[in-house]
Design a protein around this motif. Structure first.
Motif, short mmCIF file in Angstrom:
data_model
loop_
_atom_site.label_atom_id
_atom_site.label_comp_id
_atom_site.label_asym_id
_atom_site.label_seq_id
_atom_site.Cartn_x
_atom_site.Cartn_y
_atom_site.Cartn_z
N GLY A 34 0.84 -1.20 0.00
CA GLY A 34 0.00 0.00 0.00
C GLY A 34 0.87 1.24 0.00
N SER A 38 0.67 6.94 5.27
CA SER A 38 1.52 6.35 6.31
C SER A 38 2.68 5.61 5.66
CB SER A 38 0.70 5.43 7.23
OG SER A 38 0.10 4.39 6.49
N GLU A 57 1.94 -0.96 -4.66
CA GLU A 57 0.63 -0.30 -4.67
C GLU A 57 -0.27 -0.95 -5.73
OE1 GLU A 57 -1.28 1.98 -2.99
OE2 GLU A 57 -2.70 1.45 -4.58
N ALA A 58 -1.44 -1.38 -5.30
CA ALA A 58 -2.36 -2.07 -6.21
C ALA A 58 -2.87 -1.16 -7.33
CB ALA A 58 -3.53 -2.63 -5.42
N GLY A 65 -5.77 7.43 0.12
CA GLY A 65 -6.93 8.29 0.36
C GLY A 65 -6.61 9.77 0.43
N PHE A 127 -0.44 -5.98 -6.82
CA PHE A 127 -1.26 -6.34 -5.66
C PHE A 127 -0.48 -7.33 -4.78
CE2 PHE A 127 -4.61 -8.77 -3.51
CZ PHE A 127 -5.44 -7.75 -3.07
N VAL A 128 -0.45 -7.08 -3.49
CA VAL A 128 0.17 -8.04 -2.56
C VAL A 128 -0.90 -9.07 -2.23
CG1 VAL A 128 1.25 -8.38 -0.32
CG2 VAL A 128 1.76 -6.32 -1.64
N HIS A 171 -7.83 0.59 5.15
CA HIS A 171 -9.03 0.00 5.77
C HIS A 171 -9.10 -1.53 5.69
CE1 HIS A 171 -10.85 4.07 6.31
NE2 HIS A 171 -10.02 4.32 5.33
N HIS A 174 -5.21 -5.84 4.73
CA HIS A 174 -5.20 -7.06 3.92
C HIS A 174 -4.22 -8.12 4.42
CE1 HIS A 174 -5.92 -9.42 0.35
NE2 HIS A 174 -4.62 -9.51 0.16
N MET A 244 -4.37 3.24 8.66
CA MET A 244 -5.70 2.68 8.96
C MET A 244 -5.66 1.18 9.20
SD MET A 244 -7.74 5.09 9.46
CE MET A 244 -9.31 4.28 9.69
N MET A 255 -11.13 8.92 11.61
CA MET A 255 -10.81 10.33 11.85
C MET A 255 -11.06 11.24 10.66
SD MET A 255 -8.25 8.38 11.06
CE MET A 255 -7.53 7.64 12.49
N GLY A 256 -11.45 10.68 9.51
CA GLY A 256 -11.77 11.52 8.35
C GLY A 256 -10.57 12.27 7.82
O1 48F Z 1 -5.97 3.90 2.84
P1 48F Z 1 -4.68 4.51 2.49
O2 48F Z 1 -4.67 5.96 2.11
O3 48F Z 1 -3.61 4.21 3.66
P2 48F Z 1 -3.30 4.89 5.06
O4 48F Z 1 -1.88 5.30 5.04
O5 48F Z 1 -4.15 6.24 5.08
C1 48F Z 1 -5.52 6.28 5.34
C2 48F Z 1 -6.07 7.61 4.84
O6 48F Z 1 -5.76 7.82 3.48
C3 48F Z 1 -7.56 7.76 4.99
C4 48F Z 1 -8.03 7.97 6.37
C5 48F Z 1 -7.47 9.11 7.17
O7 48F Z 1 -8.48 9.56 7.96
O8 48F Z 1 -8.85 7.25 6.81
O9 48F Z 1 -8.22 6.65 4.42
O10 48F Z 1 -3.78 4.00 6.12
O11 48F Z 1 -3.99 3.72 1.30
C6 48F Z 1 -3.85 2.34 1.30
C7 48F Z 1 -3.33 1.93 -0.07
O12 48F Z 1 -3.11 0.53 -0.08
C8 48F Z 1 -3.47 0.02 -1.35
C9 48F Z 1 -4.67 0.85 -1.76
O13 48F Z 1 -4.86 0.84 -3.16
C10 48F Z 1 -4.30 2.22 -1.22
O14 48F Z 1 -3.63 3.01 -2.17
N1 48F Z 1 -3.73 -1.41 -1.18
C11 48F Z 1 -4.77 -2.00 -0.50
N2 48F Z 1 -4.64 -3.33 -0.51
C12 48F Z 1 -3.50 -3.60 -1.22
C13 48F Z 1 -2.92 -2.37 -1.64
C14 48F Z 1 -2.80 -4.80 -1.56
N3 48F Z 1 -3.24 -6.00 -1.17
N4 48F Z 1 -1.66 -4.70 -2.29
C15 48F Z 1 -1.19 -3.49 -2.67
N5 48F Z 1 -1.80 -2.32 -2.36
#
Ligand code: 48F
Length: 286
Positions: A34, A38, A57-58, A65, A127-128, A171, A174, A244, A255-256
């Motif tokens: 991902g 973070s 990154e998938a 987000g 994709f992982v 979220h 995975h 997340m 937390m939005g």
């Molecule tokens: O959800 P995401 O932005 O990760 P984060 O660092 O940040 C969360 C915030 O953006 C937001 C929030 C803040 O209030 O709630 O949502 O926790 O990004 C996660 C990334 O992981 C990728 C997905 O496409 C996204 O870009 N992803 C998810 N599953 C896989 C993946 C997977 N199995 N393999 C590769 N990438």
């Protein structure tokens, strides 16, 4: 002017460079699933210190987000304490009340730029799909092209070996879910066993179990921002959670569109991984 066609040369250059890049990251210090905020802050710090970092990154676009701001109003809010981080990353901000407001497109692209400039490799559209596990320890990830997963094609994956793996999938959490599905006990960094695994009579074939019931609670920015950092850490030998994914493992409110907690979670994971890597030594420092 040469009569040679340019098209095959263009293709050859891309294939050669991509394969050389891929070959270099078949064994890394840290593999991160991902590329959300973070992951990108974590990757930037570790790469800058010379560790070999791979982000998978998938989607086509790294940034997770971040891009859409709050309800597509493409602005984000961070806590005041992130001011020095924004300055280090060369990110413009406006200071209002106790907060910093940033343009989300500028923020996303800066995080991507700084992480890759520091030497982290991002492979997008990858994709992982699984974990590599040697002797009860996570030691890498199993990858495939996203379209292969989406189309449910019967194509075997490739593996990446890593000293440490980070679940930054947001979220879905995975990677943690992959362990839970197999009834492999996953702890939270605060020492608790995941709540689902406390239930002796849990029907492990139920849809709820397979989906890993999210531990994400209704909105409360203040506590969410604090707890995402608290829940960041190692949840199984060799596997860390950040962002997340950490919220969904440890349990905390959502937390939005406030992003300080995501960055602080990534920075905390970087500190922990650096300490852990320091003990084991780098496979191949840059
Ligand atoms: O959800 P995401 O932005 O990760 P984060 O660092 O940040 C969360 C915030 O953006 C937001 C929030 C803040 O209030 O709630 O949502 O926790 O990004 C996660 C990334 O992981 C990728 C997905 O496409 C996204 O870009 N992803 C998810 N599953 C896989 C993946 C997977 N199995 N393999 C590769 N990438």
């Amino acid at each position: 002017m040469s009569t040679k066609r340019k098209d095959p040369l263009i293709s050859a250059l891309i294939v050669e460079e991509y394969l050389a890049k891929l070959k270099k990251v078949l064994e890394v210090d840290v593999a991160i699933a991902g590329a959300g905020p973070s992951a990108l802050s974590l990757a930037g710090v570790l790469a800058k210190k010379g560790w070999k970092v791979l982000v998978l990154e998938a989607k086509n676009e790294p940034g997770g987000g971040v891009w859409g701001g709050g309800m597509m109003f493409n602005e984000l809010v961070l806590e005041e304490e992130l001011q020095s981080f924004l300055e280090e990353q060369d990110i413009r901000y406006t200071k209002k009340e106790d907060f910093l407001v940033v343009d989300s497109v500028h923020f996303a692209s800066a995080l991507i730029y700084q992480a890759t400039k520091a030497g982290a490799v991002i492979l997008n559209n990858v994709f992982v799909e699984d974990l590599v596990m040697y002797e009860q320890r996570i030691n890498g990830v199993v990858i495939n092209w996203l379209p292969v997963i989406k189309e449910k094609m019967q194509v075997d994956p490739l593996s990446i070996v890593a000293s440490y793996v980070v679940d930054a999938t947001g979220h879905p959490a995975h990677l943690v879910r992959l362990l839970l599905k197999r009834n492999i006990p996953v702890g939270s960094p605060t020492g608790d066993i995941h709540p689902l695994q406390k239930q002796d009579n849990e029907d492990r074939t139920s849809a709820a179990f397979r989906a890993l019931i999210p531990q994400e609670m209704p909105m409360d920015a203040e506590n969410g921002e604090r707890l995402v950092v608290e829940h960041t850490g190692e949840v199984y030998p060799g596997l860390y959670v950040t962002g997340m994914a950490a919220v969904n493992v440890g349990g905390a409110p959502r937390m939005g569109p406030i992003f300080g907690g995501m960055i602080l979670s990534g920075l905390k994971a970087a500190k922990m991984l650096e300490a852990a890597l320091g003990k084991g030594g780098s496979r191949d420092p840059a």
